[in-house]
Design a protein around this motif. Sequence first.
Motif, PDB file in Angstrom:
ATOM      1  N   GLY A  20       0.819  -1.198   0.000  1.00  0.00           N
ATOM      2  CA  GLY A  20       0.000   0.000   0.000  1.00  0.00           C
ATOM      3  C   GLY A  20       0.857   1.253   0.000  1.00  0.00           C
ATOM      4  O   GLY A  20       1.986   1.256   0.487  1.00  0.00           O
ATOM      5  N   SER A 196       0.934  -1.064 -10.304  1.00  0.00           N
ATOM      6  CA  SER A 196       0.076  -0.573  -9.236  1.00  0.00           C
ATOM      7  C   SER A 196      -0.782  -1.726  -8.728  1.00  0.00           C
ATOM      8  O   SER A 196      -0.708  -2.845  -9.247  1.00  0.00           O
ATOM      9  N   ARG A 197      -1.593  -1.440  -7.728  1.00  0.00           N
ATOM     10  CA  ARG A 197      -2.526  -2.435  -7.224  1.00  0.00           C
ATOM     11  C   ARG A 197      -3.582  -2.724  -8.279  1.00  0.00           C
ATOM     12  O   ARG A 197      -4.068  -1.811  -8.950  1.00  0.00           O
ATOM     13  N   GLY A 227       1.861  -6.072 -10.706  1.00  0.00           N
ATOM     14  CA  GLY A 227       1.066  -5.804  -9.520  1.00  0.00           C
ATOM     15  C   GLY A 227       0.194  -6.992  -9.171  1.00  0.00           C
ATOM     16  O   GLY A 227       0.245  -8.045  -9.821  1.00  0.00           O
ATOM     17  N   SER A 228      -0.605  -6.818  -8.132  1.00  0.00           N
ATOM     18  CA  SER A 228      -1.540  -7.855  -7.713  1.00  0.00           C
ATOM     19  C   SER A 228      -2.741  -7.180  -7.077  1.00  0.00           C
ATOM     20  O   SER A 228      -2.718  -5.987  -6.778  1.00  0.00           O
ATOM     21  N   GLY A 229      -3.793  -7.945  -6.857  1.00  0.00           N
ATOM     22  CA  GLY A 229      -4.993  -7.378  -6.258  1.00  0.00           C
ATOM     23  C   GLY A 229      -6.245  -8.075  -6.746  1.00  0.00           C
ATOM     24  O   GLY A 229      -6.177  -9.047  -7.520  1.00  0.00           O
ATOM     25  N   TYR A 253       3.355  -9.052  -8.332  1.00  0.00           N
ATOM     26  CA  TYR A 253       3.774  -7.981  -7.426  1.00  0.00           C
ATOM     27  C   TYR A 253       5.301  -7.995  -7.317  1.00  0.00           C
ATOM     28  O   TYR A 253       5.909  -9.017  -6.989  1.00  0.00           O
TER      29      TYR A 253
END
Length: 371
Positions: A20, A196-197, A227-229, A253
């Motif tokens: 974050g 990014s997320r 990224g990941s999410g 990520y």
Amino acid sequence: MQGGTAPTVLLFRPDSRLPGGVANYFSVVLERFGPGVTIDSFLIGRRPGFLGTKLLYPLQFFFDCLRLALLLARRRFDIIHLNPSLNLPAFMRDLCFMVVISAFSRAQLLIFFRGWEEDFYRSLSSNRVSRFLLRWFCRQGDRILVLGSSIRDDLINLGIDAERIEITHTTFDGSLLRTVPPEAKKAGPFTFLFMSRFIKQKGIAELLEASRILKDRKVEFRLVLAGSGPFEATAHKIIDTLDLRDTVETPGYLKGGAKGETLVAADAFVFPTYHGEGCPNCLLEAMGASMPVISTRVGGIPDIVNPPAGGILLDSTEPEAIADAMEMLVGDREYCARVGEDNYKVAWSRYEAGAVAKYLETLYLAMARRD
């Protein structure tokens, strides 16, 4: 603050073990602080462990409020530094913290708004009760930091004294880029980077559709989607549906050396977000890696990217508009090199963690002298 002693700051921040922007910001900035300020961290939000699960977080939050009340009852701080975001769960959480702070402390209060969802602001300000609560919350701050002029304007319209409000920015960790070897810049097709997320509002689906358009136009390029999410599985389905496996790379990520190498190896950064952004760390990292930027006019982004300097700001996140901007950069490497060099100079002089630590330390000292 006692004469000659370092002021003490109670800093609200997320657990650094979790991903974050706020966690990353303080992970790198706190390492650069000198001995002139004493900082105690108060961890908030979800964190690893039994109480960190989504189901049990309300219990964790209750204990956080109790822990804060007990801490403020037995210790005196010169400054309390809150880092709220303006969305429903964060606002309700930080409103509760503010009630505890106002009851148990007379410290100088620094409020640093890290996110600002414009739709949520409008819904709050259109209701008499919620507008009163937001105004009360903001008026507790002796200084208020925001990540864009549009957020500053919203606060002034709310009735907050303009002299309390200051526009600032986030940061990037320059050590990630200093350790990258020169050969990391690879030859080959023009490389766009998104890092990014993975959430829907970051414009990932639109970026992938734009990539399909570029591919149909026979433009030679590659896209690294890092990224990941929660949108990650959907992104992979879109890549398969649009037949982009030979064009789009998804390394997941990234952190440390792998992150630095990926930043330095890319030619341009593309970030078509319509999320409630403040000043996205990823844009500053891209600028620090000498990249031009394609992004949007959300939050504080126009305060750091001012076209034609810095790159391109989109008026629309339609795939066709994103594709047009990407094609322009592919066709003008001279512009990319010039803008990348300018972004590098600005990023390292203003946004690198060492410069930001000096800025915060100066701000803390000035606030403590007013106590």
